[in-house]
Design an enzyme around this catalytic site. Structure first.
Site, PDB file in Angstrom:
ATOM      1  N   ASP A   9       0.866  -1.189   0.000  1.00  0.00           N
ATOM      2  CA  ASP A   9       0.000   0.000   0.000  1.00  0.00           C
ATOM      3  C   ASP A   9       0.899   1.235   0.000  1.00  0.00           C
ATOM      4  OD1 ASP A   9      -3.055   0.861   1.722  1.00  0.00           O
ATOM      5  OD2 ASP A   9      -1.686   2.174   0.660  1.00  0.00           O
ATOM      6  N   MET A  10       0.724   2.054  -1.029  1.00  0.00           N
ATOM      7  CA  MET A  10       1.564   3.246  -1.151  1.00  0.00           C
ATOM      8  C   MET A  10       1.192   4.269  -0.084  1.00  0.00           C
ATOM      9  SD  MET A  10       3.411   2.405  -3.709  1.00  0.00           S
ATOM     10  CE  MET A  10       4.185   3.962  -4.126  1.00  0.00           C
ATOM     11  N   ASP A 103      -3.360   2.167  -5.573  1.00  0.00           N
ATOM     12  CA  ASP A 103      -2.094   2.168  -4.825  1.00  0.00           C
ATOM     13  C   ASP A 103      -1.917   0.940  -3.945  1.00  0.00           C
ATOM     14  OD1 ASP A 103      -3.836   2.717  -2.653  1.00  0.00           O
ATOM     15  OD2 ASP A 103      -2.267   3.839  -1.644  1.00  0.00           O
ATOM     16  N   GLU A 104      -2.715  -0.092  -4.199  1.00  0.00           N
ATOM     17  CA  GLU A 104      -2.750  -1.192  -3.255  1.00  0.00           C
ATOM     18  C   GLU A 104      -2.955  -2.518  -3.961  1.00  0.00           C
ATOM     19  OE1 GLU A 104      -5.945  -0.345  -0.570  1.00  0.00           O
ATOM     20  OE2 GLU A 104      -5.687  -2.252   0.450  1.00  0.00           O
TER      21      GLU A 104
HETATM   22  P1  TTP Z   1      -5.243   5.112   0.673  1.00  0.00           P
HETATM   23  O1  TTP Z   1      -4.251   4.040   0.458  1.00  0.00           O
HETATM   24  O2  TTP Z   1      -6.416   4.832   1.543  1.00  0.00           O
HETATM   25  O3  TTP Z   1      -4.552   6.398   1.279  1.00  0.00           O
HETATM   26  P2  TTP Z   1      -3.142   7.015   0.928  1.00  0.00           P
HETATM   27  O4  TTP Z   1      -2.334   6.153   0.025  1.00  0.00           O
HETATM   28  O5  TTP Z   1      -3.347   8.398   0.432  1.00  0.00           O
HETATM   29  O6  TTP Z   1      -2.477   7.112   2.350  1.00  0.00           O
HETATM   30  P3  TTP Z   1      -1.899   5.931   3.253  1.00  0.00           P
HETATM   31  O7  TTP Z   1      -0.466   6.258   3.459  1.00  0.00           O
HETATM   32  O8  TTP Z   1      -2.694   6.001   4.499  1.00  0.00           O
HETATM   33  O9  TTP Z   1      -2.112   4.658   2.504  1.00  0.00           O
HETATM   34  O10 TTP Z   1      -5.835   5.573  -0.715  1.00  0.00           O
HETATM   35  C1  TTP Z   1      -5.047   5.641  -1.883  1.00  0.00           C
HETATM   36  C2  TTP Z   1      -5.473   6.811  -2.741  1.00  0.00           C
HETATM   37  O11 TTP Z   1      -6.842   6.709  -3.069  1.00  0.00           O
HETATM   38  C3  TTP Z   1      -5.296   8.136  -2.054  1.00  0.00           C
HETATM   39  O12 TTP Z   1      -3.990   8.669  -2.233  1.00  0.00           O
HETATM   40  C4  TTP Z   1      -6.349   8.963  -2.695  1.00  0.00           C
HETATM   41  C5  TTP Z   1      -7.449   7.999  -3.081  1.00  0.00           C
HETATM   42  N1  TTP Z   1      -8.562   8.072  -2.132  1.00  0.00           N
HETATM   43  C6  TTP Z   1      -9.638   8.915  -2.428  1.00  0.00           C
HETATM   44  O13 TTP Z   1      -9.686   9.522  -3.496  1.00  0.00           O
HETATM   45  N2  TTP Z   1     -10.668   9.011  -1.510  1.00  0.00           N
HETATM   46  C7  TTP Z   1     -10.659   8.368  -0.306  1.00  0.00           C
HETATM   47  O14 TTP Z   1     -11.588   8.487   0.500  1.00  0.00           O
HETATM   48  C8  TTP Z   1      -9.530   7.506  -0.017  1.00  0.00           C
HETATM   49  C9  TTP Z   1      -9.487   6.751   1.301  1.00  0.00           C
HETATM   50  C10 TTP Z   1      -8.531   7.401  -0.938  1.00  0.00           C
HETATM   51 MG    MG Z   2      -2.155   4.103   0.439  1.00  0.00          MG
END
Ligand code: TTP
Ligand code: MG
Length: 347
Positions: A9-10, A103-104
């Site tokens: 997970d990025m 990103d996952e």
């Molecule tokens: P996430 O992996 O949930 O969050 P993140 O990568 O930004 O941060 P973390 O370090 O906690 O993993 O989500 C990945 C991407 O998806 C995020 O960068 C933006 C998008 N996203 C949205 O557009 N809306 C949302 O509600 C969420 C949770 C994520």
């Molecule tokens: Mg992420």
């Protein structure tokens, strides 16, 4: 139990990409989100999170909490492209990649001779070196624990959960850390006296099943650190099948073989179109009295060619008792994997 599942997970994905591409944003609170009064935060850089800004928060609220933040609309095309580049790194190690979001992804590296912890470390290093981004990675023996592990010490986390320590790690956690447990289920669990994962693991299984059905059983299993979900690459059909109902019911083997040849050809064509191969062939017959029967055979290797499909189907036909006439026959190829990706990806 092998540690063959990796979850990647990025970190602050959209925001990190913007910080990477614009040095002025480095170390600053960057918030990506929709425009206008009703916009919500897509994500916030870790600097912005210190102000209490998080995903799905209204932008208006974020601006109150972090007025000095840098607010951007984001560039989805770019994020999609980076997502593809990350997956390309995964495919160097396995074709069993199941993306959950841009990103996952889950990876199953059982087919790779390298040690999975080493693979996970390499992936992390390559994402950093080639894409200038950080990932958090979890390694474990199932999907639930791998995902939990990747979330453990974000950002840039790396955590292994081995079978020996799984219970120790998950038992003290709140039940909302179980896979698929949202606020509603968590609340109901707590009403029933299940607060921590250990309460479920040591709790009354029949109560859980009575309350949540099949899901209750799954929760009970998850709480023991057990999760049997497979890493499933998208787009791959679970099976490819073709069947035909005869104009006249028959128990003539020669006629039946003729139908099997045609069906094998059609299944082979579909496998070729989808670029897949499979391990299992199932022969289905429906008798004139509508009774159904199916016979399967799974082989070591993979097949997709007409002659191989036919050969197995014919063997299965031999096992079918022809004491009544048959009105329908079908062949299904299952246990499917992608065909030829290995070569393509190496190129
Ligand atoms: P996430 O992996 O949930 O969050 P993140 O990568 O930004 O941060 P973390 O370090 O906690 O993993 O989500 C990945 C991407 O998806 C995020 O960068 C933006 C998008 N996203 C949205 O557009 N809306 C949302 O509600 C969420 C949770 C994520
Ligand atoms: Mg992420």
């Amino acid at each position: 139990m092998e540690l063959n599942i990796i979850h990647v997970d990025m970190d602050a994905f959209y925001a990190s990409i913007e910080q990477r591409d614009n040095p002025k944003l480095k170390g600053k609170p960057v918030i990506i989100g929709g425009r206008g009064k009703r916009g919500v935060v897509s994500t916030a850089s870790y600097e912005a999170r210190e102000y209490g800004v998080y995903s799905a928060m209204p932008i208006v609220k974020a601006r109150q909490l972090c007025p000095q933040g840098i607010y951007l609309q984001g560039d989805h095309l770019k994020y999609r492209e980076v997502s593809g580049q990350i997956r390309e790194i995964f495919y160097r190690y396995t074709e069993l990649v199941e993306p959950l979001a841009l990103d996952e992804a889950y990876l199953d590296v059982k087919g790779n001779h390298k040690n999975s912890i080493r693979i996970a470390k390499e992936i992390k290093r390559k994402i950093k070196k080639e894409l200038k981004l950080t990932a958090s990675i979890g390694v474990s023996y199932n999907k639930y624990l791998a995902k939990l592990a990747s979330d453990f010490n974000k950002p840039s986390g790396f955590k292994i959960i081995s079978p020996f320590e799984a219970k120790e790690v998950i038992f003290p956690l709140d039940v909302n850390n179980l896979w698929g447990v949202g606020p509603k289920t968590a609340q109901r669990l707590k009403e029933l006296g299940f607060y921590k994962i250990s309460d479920i693991a040591k709790g009354d299984r029949s109560l859980l099943i009575r309350e949540f059905g099949k899901r209750g059983y799954q929760l009970y299993k998850l709480a023991q650190g057990e999760d049997y979900r497979k890493v499933t690459p998208p787009g791959l059909p679970k099976s490819l099948g073709k069947e035909t109902t005869f104009r006249y019911d028959t128990r003539d083997k020669g006629v039946l073989r003729g139908y099997l040849k045609d069906l094998s050809k059609e299944v082979a064509n579909r496998a070729s179109n989808k670029n897949v191969k499979g391990k299992t062939i199932t022969l289905k017959v429906k008798y004139e009295n509508f009774e159904e029967l199916s016979k399967s055979r799974t082989i070591e290797g993979n097949i997709s060619k007409q002659e191989d499909i036919y050969r197995l189907a014919e063997i299965l036909l031999e096992e079918v008792v022809l004491d009544k006439k048959i009105r329908l026959i079908g062949i299904t190829l299952s246990n499917i994997t992608e065909d030829g990706v290995e070569q393509l990806k190496l190129l």
